[in-house]
Design an enzyme around this catalytic site. Structure first.
Site, PDB file in Angstrom:
ATOM      1  N   GLU A   1       0.827  -1.219   0.000  1.00  0.00           N
ATOM      2  CA  GLU A   1       0.000   0.000   0.000  1.00  0.00           C
ATOM      3  C   GLU A   1       0.858   1.265   0.000  1.00  0.00           C
ATOM      4  O   GLU A   1       0.528   2.265  -0.647  1.00  0.00           O
ATOM      5  CB  GLU A   1      -0.947   0.006   1.214  1.00  0.00           C
ATOM      6  CG  GLU A   1      -1.972  -1.121   1.203  1.00  0.00           C
ATOM      7  CD  GLU A   1      -2.788  -1.195  -0.085  1.00  0.00           C
ATOM      8  OE1 GLU A   1      -3.209  -2.313  -0.450  1.00  0.00           O
ATOM      9  OE2 GLU A   1      -2.966  -0.163  -0.750  1.00  0.00           O
TER      10      GLU A   1
ATOM     11  N   HIS B   1       1.664   2.591  -3.316  1.00  0.00           N
ATOM     12  CA  HIS B   1       0.632   3.485  -3.884  1.00  0.00           C
ATOM     13  C   HIS B   1       0.762   4.890  -3.300  1.00  0.00           C
ATOM     14  O   HIS B   1       0.673   5.887  -4.016  1.00  0.00           O
ATOM     15  CB  HIS B   1      -0.771   2.953  -3.566  1.00  0.00           C
ATOM     16  CG  HIS B   1      -1.143   1.692  -4.264  1.00  0.00           C
ATOM     17  ND1 HIS B   1      -1.012   1.508  -5.616  1.00  0.00           N
ATOM     18  CD2 HIS B   1      -1.653   0.528  -3.791  1.00  0.00           C
ATOM     19  CE1 HIS B   1      -1.416   0.290  -5.957  1.00  0.00           C
ATOM     20  NE2 HIS B   1      -1.795  -0.328  -4.876  1.00  0.00           N
TER      21      HIS B   1
END
Lengths: 80, 367
Positions: free
Chosen positions: B120, B123
């Site tokens: 994550e 991102h």
């Protein structure tokens, strides 16, 4: 084992949701539209199969369904 | 790798993060540690530095949420969608949300928080999903105990922020490409009529009803096997596959690892202690003879009598003329031996003791 010839209804739902979540498929609620050969579902399925290096059939075959059932990140695979 | 559309990135290299709330599944210390390690993976290979703050608005806000949590992507309960993150930017930009309806762990059980956080944060820093199955930025969850950036991840993040000012960059694994003409193999074996190729922590598999080469982690099938195997062979009459690394070997039946392994090659096969590892191995179903290749020599083992045949080792070059002095991998199919050394493959006829064809190592992948 060979996949059942007819994709089960819940698989159809799962495919639709997966493509909406991760491949920007528009949900226009049009059941008839989904059945057509060159419906956006087929195009988006091909896009997903290409991303995952699967055989690009445009059909929700067993390999494709298997990938869709795997836990994953919620961020789409293609730009919004 | 894929850079997020529009190439959003942080304009500064010193970023702050804050853990807004904690999952009840883990201790606060374990959550802190998982998140800190995840940030370290990315700061190790870029000029970025991350500082944890405890109040106010940080660049990257980390939280555990359930269901509809009033951003544009509600979670849908256990499984499926585990977490998401937002691209670099003000406000929600860079933020990471973990689905509280999942169970978060700091071990092999689903789902390992460190593993998901590492993805994550990619991102949060400007990366999108990669099509490289060995990359952290691959969309689906896979965890076999180690979390490291692949070369694909490093290339992606450095395309945005450049390399770390410290020259000591960790070696990042590269996912093998089936059609790379420089592809070599660690080990190869037949398995129930198919052929499985091993390279680093990956297997590559060909089956005749599916033209694409299947590539995935070895631990998908055999979680406790080490990476970078050295030899493997199929003992068909026992439906067993044996995997070798160093002076140890493991055995599996299909996906089931057999108990009592690893065993050592000295006790089981009678190798002298001078043999430190096996380069390649292949077993002949019709004779029950297994050939072990070590440096420029080979041994022959009788699987039925469970003893090494007399008069071995012998020179490879003497009994397998034309294949050179060293073997990386070997398997037998339709009566022929296929020997691999570097990017070369030799189709060898054991009856006439002749090399029939010289092939590229990856010729089975129909590139």
């Amino acid at each position: 084992f060979p996949a059942p010839s007819k994709t089960q209804d819940q698989d159809v739902e799962m495919v639709q949701k997966y493509l909406e979540n991760y491949y920007t498929l528009k949900n226009d609620g049009n059941q008839i539209e989904r059945k057509r050969k060159n419906s956006p579902v087929v195009e988006k399925l091909k896009q997903m199969q290409e991303f995952f290096g699967l055989k690009i059939t445009g059909k929700p075959d067993a390999e494709t369904l298997n990938v869709m059932k795997q836990p994953r990140c919620g961020v789409p695979d293609v730009a919004q | 790798f894929v850079l997020t559309e529009g190439h959003p990135q942080w304009e500064k290299t010193h970023l702050t993060y804050r853990i807004e709330n904690y999952t009840p599944d883990m201790s606060h210390a374990d959550v802190d540690s998982a998140i800190e390690k995840a940030f370290q993976l990315w700061s190790n290979v870029t000029p970025l530095k991350f500082t944890k703050v405890f109040e106010g608005q940080a660049d990257i806000m980390i939280s555990f949420q359930s269901g509809d949590h009033h951003d544009n992507s509600p979670f849908e309960g256990p499984g499926g969608n585990l977490a998401h993150a937002f691209q670099p930017g003000p406000g929600i930009g860079g933020d990471v949300h973990f689905d509280e309806d999942e169970r978060w762990t700091n071990d092999l059980r689903n789902y390992n928080l460190y593993r998901v956080a590492a993805h994550e944060l990619g991102h949060s820093l400007g990366l999108s999903h990669s099509t490289d199955i060995g990359a952290l930025m691959y969309p689906t969850y896979f965890f076999n105990g180690d979390v490291q950036l692949s070369q694909d991840d490093v290339n992606g993040i450095q395309a945005i922020y450049g390399p770390s000012p410290d020259s000591t960059q960790p070696i990042a694994p590269v996912t093998p490409q089936a059609c790379d003409s420089k592809l070599t193999f660690d080990a190869i074996t037949t398995i129930r009529g198919e052929v499985m190729f091993f390279k680093d922590k990956f297997y590559m598999r060909i089956n005749f009803f599916y033209p694409e080469v299947e590539l995935n982690f070895i631990s998908v099938f055999w979680p406790r096997l080490p990476n970078t195997l050295e030899a493997a062979y199929e003992l068909a009459y026992r439906d067993e596959i044996r995997f070798f690394k160093g002076n140890k070997y493991w055995a599996a039946q299909g996906q089931n690892m057999l108990r009592g392994y690893p065993k050592d090659i000295y006790t089981s096969f009678g190798f002298p202690k001078t043999v430190k590892n096996i380069d390649a191995a292949v077993s002949e179903e019709d004779t029950g003879k297994t050939y072990f290749f070590v440096a420029d020599k080979y041994w022959r083992y009788d699987e039925y009598k469970r003893t090494m045949d007399k008069g071995y080792p012998k020179m490879i070059a003497h009994d397998f003329p034309g294949i050179g002095n060293k073997v990386d991998a070997v398997f037998k199919k339709d009566g022929f031996f296929y020997f691999f050394h570097g990017t070369r493959q030799y189709k060898f006829d054991p009856k006439t003791k002749r090399v029939l064809t010289l092939l590229k190592a990856n010729s089975w992948f129909k590139c």
